[in-house]
Design a protein around this motif. Structure first.
Motif, PDB file in Angstrom:
ATOM      1  N   ARG A   1     -15.761   1.938  21.567  1.00 48.21           N
ATOM      2  CA  ARG A   1     -15.019   0.750  21.401  1.00 48.21           C
ATOM      3  C   ARG A   1     -14.658   0.216  20.341  1.00 48.21           C
ATOM      4  NH1 ARG A   1     -14.310  -3.059  25.422  1.00 48.21           N
ATOM      5  NH2 ARG A   1     -15.623  -2.068  27.012  1.00 48.21           N
ATOM      6  N   ILE A   2     -15.368   0.189  19.103  1.00 48.96           N
ATOM      7  CA  ILE A   2     -15.045  -0.308  17.847  1.00 48.96           C
ATOM      8  C   ILE A   2     -14.148   0.846  17.356  1.00 48.96           C
ATOM      9  CG2 ILE A   2     -16.060  -0.601  15.727  1.00 48.96           C
ATOM     10  CD1 ILE A   2     -18.839  -1.076  16.993  1.00 48.96           C
ATOM     11  N   PHE A   3     -14.340   2.012  17.316  1.00 44.14           N
ATOM     12  CA  PHE A   3     -13.104   3.028  16.962  1.00 44.14           C
ATOM     13  C   PHE A   3     -11.718   2.600  17.406  1.00 44.14           C
ATOM     14  CE2 PHE A   3     -10.780   7.076  17.187  1.00 44.14           C
ATOM     15  CZ  PHE A   3     -10.769   7.248  15.704  1.00 44.14           C
ATOM     16  N   TYR A   4     -11.940   2.162  18.901  1.00 43.84           N
ATOM     17  CA  TYR A   4     -10.382   1.942  19.436  1.00 43.84           C
ATOM     18  C   TYR A   4      -9.977   0.623  19.057  1.00 43.84           C
ATOM     19  CZ  TYR A   4      -7.409   0.024  23.196  1.00 43.84           C
ATOM     20  OH  TYR A   4      -6.087  -0.090  23.825  1.00 43.84           O
ATOM     21  N   TYR A   5     -10.706  -0.232  18.770  1.00 39.86           N
ATOM     22  CA  TYR A   5     -10.140  -1.563  18.366  1.00 39.86           C
ATOM     23  C   TYR A   5      -9.669  -1.550  16.717  1.00 39.86           C
ATOM     24  CZ  TYR A   5     -11.182  -3.821  22.783  1.00 39.86           C
ATOM     25  OH  TYR A   5     -11.130  -4.486  23.824  1.00 39.86           O
ATOM     26  N   ILE A   6     -10.344  -0.548  16.056  1.00 35.65           N
ATOM     27  CA  ILE A   6      -9.790  -0.409  14.795  1.00 35.65           C
ATOM     28  C   ILE A   6      -8.759   0.123  14.607  1.00 35.65           C
ATOM     29  CG2 ILE A   6     -10.489   0.729  12.582  1.00 35.65           C
ATOM     30  CD1 ILE A   6     -13.585   0.365  12.996  1.00 35.65           C
ATOM     31  N   LEU A   7      -8.409   1.344  15.254  1.00 36.61           N
ATOM     32  CA  LEU A   7      -7.282   2.129  15.493  1.00 36.61           C
ATOM     33  C   LEU A   7      -6.078   1.185  15.930  1.00 36.61           C
ATOM     34  CD1 LEU A   7      -6.216   5.023  14.899  1.00 36.61           C
ATOM     35  CD2 LEU A   7      -6.748   5.474  17.517  1.00 36.61           C
ATOM     36  N   LEU A   8      -6.254   0.708  16.921  1.00 35.08           N
ATOM     37  CA  LEU A   8      -5.382  -0.534  17.663  1.00 35.08           C
ATOM     38  C   LEU A   8      -4.763  -1.391  16.321  1.00 35.08           C
ATOM     39  CD1 LEU A   8      -3.570  -1.157  19.885  1.00 35.08           C
ATOM     40  CD2 LEU A   8      -5.417  -2.740  20.485  1.00 35.08           C
ATOM     41  N   SER A   9      -5.832  -1.810  15.721  1.00 29.94           N
ATOM     42  CA  SER A   9      -5.480  -2.944  14.659  1.00 29.94           C
ATOM     43  C   SER A   9      -4.697  -2.286  13.526  1.00 29.94           C
ATOM     44  CB  SER A   9      -6.780  -3.617  14.164  1.00 29.94           C
ATOM     45  OG  SER A   9      -7.534  -4.288  15.152  1.00 29.94           O
ATOM     46  N   PHE A  10      -5.040  -1.307  13.195  1.00 34.46           N
ATOM     47  CA  PHE A  10      -4.540  -0.436  12.040  1.00 34.46           C
ATOM     48  C   PHE A  10      -2.860  -0.010  12.205  1.00 34.46           C
ATOM     49  CE2 PHE A  10      -8.517   0.753   9.830  1.00 34.46           C
ATOM     50  CZ  PHE A  10      -8.198  -0.281   8.626  1.00 34.46           C
ATOM     51  N   SER A  11      -2.691   0.302  13.812  1.00 33.98           N
ATOM     52  CA  SER A  11      -1.554   0.671  14.060  1.00 33.98           C
ATOM     53  C   SER A  11      -0.305  -0.513  14.247  1.00 33.98           C
ATOM     54  CB  SER A  11      -1.781   1.233  15.509  1.00 33.98           C
ATOM     55  OG  SER A  11      -1.920   0.806  16.437  1.00 33.98           O
ATOM     56  N   ILE A  12      -1.093  -1.668  14.644  1.00 35.68           N
ATOM     57  CA  ILE A  12      -0.316  -2.893  14.924  1.00 35.68           C
ATOM     58  C   ILE A  12       0.062  -3.469  13.461  1.00 35.68           C
ATOM     59  CG2 ILE A  12      -0.346  -5.205  15.790  1.00 35.68           C
ATOM     60  CD1 ILE A  12      -1.587  -4.213  18.364  1.00 35.68           C
ATOM     61  N   LEU A  13      -0.970  -3.449  12.692  1.00 37.37           N
ATOM     62  CA  LEU A  13      -0.680  -4.050  11.344  1.00 37.37           C
ATOM     63  C   LEU A  13       0.039  -3.129  10.616  1.00 37.37           C
ATOM     64  CD1 LEU A  13      -4.179  -5.454  10.331  1.00 37.37           C
ATOM     65  CD2 LEU A  13      -2.244  -6.853  11.105  1.00 37.37           C
ATOM     66  N   GLY A  14       0.232  -1.875  10.814  1.00 40.13           N
ATOM     67  CA  GLY A  14       1.199  -1.098  10.001  1.00 40.13           C
ATOM     68  C   GLY A  14       2.485  -1.245  10.212  1.00 40.13           C
ATOM     69  N   ILE A  15       2.935  -1.859  11.544  1.00 40.72           N
ATOM     70  CA  ILE A  15       4.395  -2.179  11.748  1.00 40.72           C
ATOM     71  C   ILE A  15       5.191  -2.690  10.858  1.00 40.72           C
ATOM     72  CG2 ILE A  15       5.956  -2.740  13.712  1.00 40.72           C
ATOM     73  CD1 ILE A  15       3.759  -1.721  15.653  1.00 40.72           C
ATOM     74  N   PRO A  16       4.822  -4.015  10.886  1.00 43.46           N
ATOM     75  CA  PRO A  16       5.324  -4.919   9.614  1.00 43.46           C
ATOM     76  C   PRO A  16       5.192  -4.667   8.299  1.00 43.46           C
ATOM     77  CG  PRO A  16       3.333  -6.138  10.336  1.00 43.46           C
ATOM     78  CD  PRO A  16       3.556  -4.882  11.594  1.00 43.46           C
ATOM     79  N   LEU A  17       4.154  -3.760   7.851  1.00 46.32           N
ATOM     80  CA  LEU A  17       4.184  -3.202   6.601  1.00 46.32           C
ATOM     81  C   LEU A  17       4.964  -2.020   6.460  1.00 46.32           C
ATOM     82  CD1 LEU A  17       2.483  -3.014   3.906  1.00 46.32           C
ATOM     83  CD2 LEU A  17       1.096  -1.090   5.205  1.00 46.32           C
ATOM     84  N   PHE A  18       5.295  -1.253   7.355  1.00 46.83           N
ATOM     85  CA  PHE A  18       6.535  -0.079   7.153  1.00 46.83           C
ATOM     86  C   PHE A  18       7.646  -0.389   7.173  1.00 46.83           C
ATOM     87  CE2 PHE A  18       2.669   2.422   8.972  1.00 46.83           C
ATOM     88  CZ  PHE A  18       2.355   3.089   7.653  1.00 46.83           C
ATOM     89  N   ILE A  19       7.814  -1.832   7.951  1.00 45.17           N
ATOM     90  CA  ILE A  19       9.379  -2.223   8.087  1.00 45.17           C
ATOM     91  C   ILE A  19       9.564  -2.956   6.663  1.00 45.17           C
ATOM     92  CG2 ILE A  19      10.575  -4.388   9.007  1.00 45.17           C
ATOM     93  CD1 ILE A  19       9.305  -3.854  11.624  1.00 45.17           C
ATOM     94  N   PHE A  20       8.644  -3.607   6.025  1.00 47.87           N
ATOM     95  CA  PHE A  20       8.846  -4.032   4.646  1.00 47.87           C
ATOM     96  C   PHE A  20       8.965  -2.813   3.677  1.00 47.87           C
ATOM     97  CE2 PHE A  20       6.894  -5.113   0.597  1.00 47.87           C
ATOM     98  CZ  PHE A  20       7.667  -6.366   0.151  1.00 47.87           C
ATOM     99  N   GLY A  21       8.254  -2.022   4.061  1.00 48.40           N
ATOM    100  CA  GLY A  21       8.751  -0.728   2.932  1.00 48.40           C
ATOM    101  C   GLY A  21       9.993  -0.145   3.156  1.00 48.40           C
ATOM    102  N   ILE A  22      10.470  -0.221   4.375  1.00 46.76           N
ATOM    103  CA  ILE A  22      11.908   0.234   4.342  1.00 46.76           C
ATOM    104  C   ILE A  22      12.904  -0.779   3.851  1.00 46.76           C
ATOM    105  CG2 ILE A  22      13.621   0.678   6.208  1.00 46.76           C
ATOM    106  CD1 ILE A  22      11.285   1.790   8.211  1.00 46.76           C
ATOM    107  N   ILE A  23      12.585  -1.982   4.191  1.00 50.03           N
ATOM    108  CA  ILE A  23      13.590  -2.927   3.479  1.00 50.03           C
ATOM    109  C   ILE A  23      13.422  -2.948   1.972  1.00 50.03           C
ATOM    110  CG2 ILE A  23      13.891  -5.655   3.328  1.00 50.03           C
ATOM    111  CD1 ILE A  23      13.022  -5.613   6.305  1.00 50.03           C
TER     112      ILE A  23
END
Length: 81
Positions: free
Chosen positions: A3-25
């Motif tokens: 359960r902990i690994f699942y939520y960590i992986l989900l958090s990183f994948s969701i937080l990565g979305i705006p980070l990668f969008i910012f990187g593209i811009i």
């Protein structure tokens, strides 16, 4: 899946979305101001291939979105003991 690994992986994948969008811009701004010709992809300041960086960030963004969606949709299957 733990359960902990699942939520960590989900958090990183969701937080990565705006980070990668910012990187593209950010890379697109560099592409505009660090090249002389609009068709050039090589930065005059760093010498990096900015078009390749944008393509890589787009691929990673797509993978992050896909991972986030699949983790949310198949939540019960992943968290089953």
């Amino acid at each position: 899946m733990n359960r902990i690994f699942y939520y960590i992986l989900l958090s990183f994948s969701i937080l990565g979305i705006p980070l990668f969008i910012f990187g593209i811009i950010n890379t697109m701004v560099s592409l505009k101001y660090e090249t002389e010709d609009p068709e050039d992809c090589i930065s005059l300041v760093t010498g990096a291939d900015l078009c390749q960086t944008i393509n890589t960030l787009e691929i990673i963004l797509g993978l992050s979105i896909t991972l986030s969606i699949s983790l949310i949709i198949f939540r019960k299957r992943f968290l089953r003991k």
